[in-house]
Design an enzyme around this catalytic site. Structure first.
Site, short mmCIF file in Angstrom:
data_model
loop_
_atom_site.label_atom_id
_atom_site.label_comp_id
_atom_site.label_asym_id
_atom_site.label_seq_id
_atom_site.Cartn_x
_atom_site.Cartn_y
_atom_site.Cartn_z
N ASP A 141 60.84 57.53 77.69
CA ASP A 141 60.02 58.76 77.94
C ASP A 141 60.21 59.45 76.65
O ASP A 141 61.32 59.93 76.43
CB ASP A 141 60.80 59.39 79.41
CG ASP A 141 60.07 60.77 79.62
OD1 ASP A 141 59.24 61.14 78.74
OD2 ASP A 141 60.36 61.24 80.42
N ARG A 169 53.26 58.99 78.09
CA ARG A 169 53.21 57.68 77.78
C ARG A 169 51.99 56.92 78.46
O ARG A 169 51.36 56.19 77.64
CB ARG A 169 54.37 56.93 78.57
CG ARG A 169 55.76 57.13 77.72
CD ARG A 169 56.85 56.79 78.70
NE ARG A 169 56.86 57.41 79.60
CZ ARG A 169 57.89 57.40 80.85
NH1 ARG A 169 58.61 56.51 80.87
NH2 ARG A 169 57.78 58.14 81.86
P1 4NP Z 1 55.39 60.95 81.02
O1 4NP Z 1 56.27 61.97 80.10
O2 4NP Z 1 55.84 60.34 82.14
O3 4NP Z 1 55.26 59.86 79.76
O4 4NP Z 1 54.09 61.68 80.92
C1 4NP Z 1 57.01 63.33 81.20
C2 4NP Z 1 56.04 64.17 81.18
C3 4NP Z 1 56.54 65.32 82.01
C4 4NP Z 1 57.72 65.32 82.53
C5 4NP Z 1 58.60 64.05 82.67
C6 4NP Z 1 58.01 62.92 81.70
N1 4NP Z 1 58.20 66.23 83.27
O5 4NP Z 1 59.33 66.13 83.73
O6 4NP Z 1 57.43 67.07 83.39
#
Ligand code: 4NP
Length: 158
Positions: free
Chosen positions: A126, A17
């Site tokens: 997410d 995001r």
């Molecule tokens: P972000 O998404 O917070 O939008 O970058 C995610 C990327 C990886 C993880 C969780 C959310 N993870 O648990 O690895």
């Protein structure tokens, strides 16, 4: 020309995001012929050094923004003085940022979608565990947030 304040976009991993939000904000700046200090970071450090998720790279590229060179990093305590505005993607990011903000630091911390009329309190969902459609929704959300934030910053109403 008025100086645009510096902004940091924050999510959990800094691979989905917040790099997309950074891309959407850079695109909004470019479109208006403006420049500003812009970055993104994650509240977690598991993906530090990683490139953005390929699904996010693809959708940003489809909108004319190359984010393939971005690399994830974790939020630092110095960010709370280095940036004027820190934009959280969701409620958990916001709570973690508020807990980490050093007393007396200057950054204004809010949710990105707080800046969009009628979307106060909403999160950018997410998309990590979903499919391409989730990333299209993320792009739409971060673009709405980036445009509204830039409107507010240029009007001094953020
Ligand atoms: P972000 O998404 O917070 O939008 O970058 C995610 C990327 C990886 C993880 C969780 C959310 N993870 O648990 O690895």
């Amino acid at each position: 020309m008025t100086k645009i304040p510096s902004v940091l976009f924050v999510c959990l991993g800094n691979i989905c995001r917040s790099p997309m939000a950074e891309a959407a904000f850079r695109h909004a700046l470019d479109t208006r012929g403006l420049t500003a200090l812009v970055d993104s970071a994650g509240t977690g450090g598991w993906h530090a050094g990683d490139a953005p998720d390929p699904r996010g790279i693809r959708i940003a590229a489809a909108h004319g923004v190359d984010i393939s060179d971005l690399r994830a990093r974790q939020v630092h305590s110095s960010d709370f003085n280095d940036f004027d505005y820190i934009l959280a993607m969701d409620e958990q990011n916001l709570a973690n940022l508020r807990a980490a903000q050093p007393a007396g630091s200057s950054a204004k911390v809010s949710r990105l979608l707080d800046h969009v009329d009628g979307r106060q309190g909403q999160s950018v969902a997410d998309p990590y565990y979903g499919g391409e459609a989730g990333f299209a929704q993320t792009w739409a959300d971060v673009t709405a947030g980036a445009e509204a934030l830039l409107d507010a910053l240029t009007n001094d109403t953020a």
